[in-house]
Design an enzyme around this catalytic site. Structure first.
Site, short mmCIF file in Angstrom:
data_model
loop_
_atom_site.label_atom_id
_atom_site.label_comp_id
_atom_site.label_asym_id
_atom_site.label_seq_id
_atom_site.Cartn_x
_atom_site.Cartn_y
_atom_site.Cartn_z
N THR A 125 62.63 40.25 33.04
CA THR A 125 62.71 39.37 31.74
C THR A 125 62.54 37.97 32.28
OG1 THR A 125 64.39 38.27 30.60
CG2 THR A 125 65.25 39.22 32.38
N GLU A 127 64.19 35.45 31.67
CA GLU A 127 65.36 34.72 31.81
C GLU A 127 65.59 34.87 33.38
OE1 GLU A 127 68.33 33.46 30.32
OE2 GLU A 127 66.77 33.56 29.08
N TYR A 148 73.51 37.69 33.48
CA TYR A 148 72.27 38.85 33.03
C TYR A 148 71.04 38.51 33.84
CZ TYR A 148 68.36 40.38 30.14
OH TYR A 148 67.36 40.79 29.48
N LYS A 152 69.33 41.46 36.44
CA LYS A 152 67.67 41.60 36.06
C LYS A 152 67.04 41.57 37.14
CE LYS A 152 67.25 43.48 31.88
NZ LYS A 152 66.55 44.63 31.34
#
Ligand code: NAP
Ligand code: G4F
Length: 332
Positions: A125, A127, A148, A152
């Site tokens: 991601t 992010e 998160y 990831k």
């Protein structure tokens, strides 16, 4: 016939990828975790449930992963399962790490011991870039800004380690935000388009949001699942940024979405401190040059068309509740 196993089949991307792989002639297995309420509505929405085989698979349970792989004997595995909501990852950091981080290693080890020739796609991601300088490409250093993103990033690195250390065919797609009419309601785009429809119908008078200045590179999920597949068809495994190369603020999304139904967002949108995050990612803008030049993938849906598609789907949901509920009754 080629066989694919998709984890996270009940999620947004799981449904779109299943539809795409079925159209390519694959036998598709969809991994789902047990819950007290059945949760296959997205597969019905895209009318793909009848074409796939569902199989229990929980990323917290190594045995369930191994038995799913042994049963399906897939050529390709797409790991789309995750605790994927950034906001909740601040409240459930350990669960997020277990599922979205360690879950990746559980699959990789299962592949390594059962059949290391299986090709593997990991849903990484944007992010992971956090507040790194724009535009973000495969060369941009990672600065994860949430539990998160940190989970990831662990999954992303371990995927690369297994590619290099065990010569496995593992790819990561570093996907920027992608949305659709079946996006989860907690994500800001869907919250806005659902809110617009509810205001238009007279059910709500206002829409409460958090940080309106955050910018995202938003694309359409239906386009992005094609990039996942394309990566695994290339001769060599690698990691790719998947993005549109265009970024808009949450405020701009609101402006565009309310305009679809002839309303001015300034009359309805208010901020509420409950929806601000302890740390936010302010500006994501992807550089998709690598995937365009090496694989030939590019987005087909514009920002304007995406917003319109989502708003119209939500308006239709409230205007024709009977049609809508019949669609959903199919999953009971
Ligand atoms: P989503 O709609 O939230 O779907 C997540 C899926 O993971 C659901 O099917 C969920 O099942 C499943 N799941 C959660 N915990 C699990 C567990 N312990 N075992 C097995 N399955 C589990 O997410 P999405 O938008 O489709 O995203 C797909 C993947 O891409 C995710 O890994 C996400 O982190 C990543 N990603 C998404 C975006 C985006 O903008 N959409 C961008 C970059 C990366 P339940 O239905 O039972 O909850
Ligand atoms: O829609 P969001 O919750 O998506 P976010 O945090 O960017 O994460 C999504 O995209 C990632 C890819 O970059 C995925 F990896 C991840 O799984 C997920 O799919 O929030 C977008 C922005 C944030 O800056 C947030 O602070 O919108 C801001 N925002 C403002 N008001 C809000 C709200 N977000 C939510 N969810 N709800 C609000 O009321």
């Amino acid at each position: 016939m080629r066989k694919a196993l998709i984890t996270g089949i009940t999620g947004q991307d799981g449904a779109y990828l299943a539809k795409f792989l079925v159209s390519k002639g694959y036998k598709v297995y969809g991994g789902y975790r047990r819950s007290s309420t059945r949760n296959f509505w997205r597969l019905h929405y895209l009318d793909v449930k009848k074409d796939i085989e569902l199989i229990p698979l929980d990323l917290l349970d190594q045995t369930s992963i191994m038995s799913a792989i042994k049963y399906c004997e897939p050529d390709e595995i797409y790991n789309l399962a995750a605790q994927s909501f950034v906001g909740v990852s601040f409240d459930e950091a350990i669960a997020t790490g277990e599922i979205s981080g360690l879950g990746v290693t559980r699959i990789l080890d299962s592949i390594r011991f059962i059949n290391p020739k299986i090709k593997f796609y990991q849903a990484s991601t944007s992010e992971m870039f956090g507040n790194a300088p724009q535009p973000q490409s495969e060369k941009t250093p990672f600065e994860p800004a949430s539990p998160y993103a940190a989970a990831k990033l662990y999954g992303h690195w371990v995927n690369k380690n297994y590619r290099e250390g065990y010569n496995m065919f593992t790819c990561s797609g570093i996907l920027f935000n992608h949305e659709s009419p079946i996006r989860g309601i907690e994500f800001v785009t869907k919250k806005i388009t659902d809110g617009v429809a509810r205001i238009k119908m007279g059910y709500n008078k206002e829409l409460l949001l958090g940080n309106l200045e955050a910018k995202r590179d938003w694309g359409f999920a239906g386009d992005y699942v094609e990039a996942m597949w394309a990566m695994l068809q290339n001769d060599t495994p690698d990691d790719y940024v998947v993005a549109t190369g265009e970024s808009h603020s949450v405020r701009e999304f609101c402006e565009e979405a309310f305009a679809v139904v002839g309303l001015d967002y300034k009359n309805y949108v208010k901020t509420d401190k409950r929806f601000f995050r302890p740390v936010d990612v302010n500006y994501l803008l992807g550089d998709p040059t690598k995937i365009k030049t090496t694989i030939g993938w590019g987005p087909k849906t514009s920002f304007k068309d995406l917003v319109k598609m989502m708003v119209l789907a939500d308006v239709e949901k409230y205007e024709n509740p009977m049609t809508h509920s019949q669609q959903f009754l199919k999953h009971i």
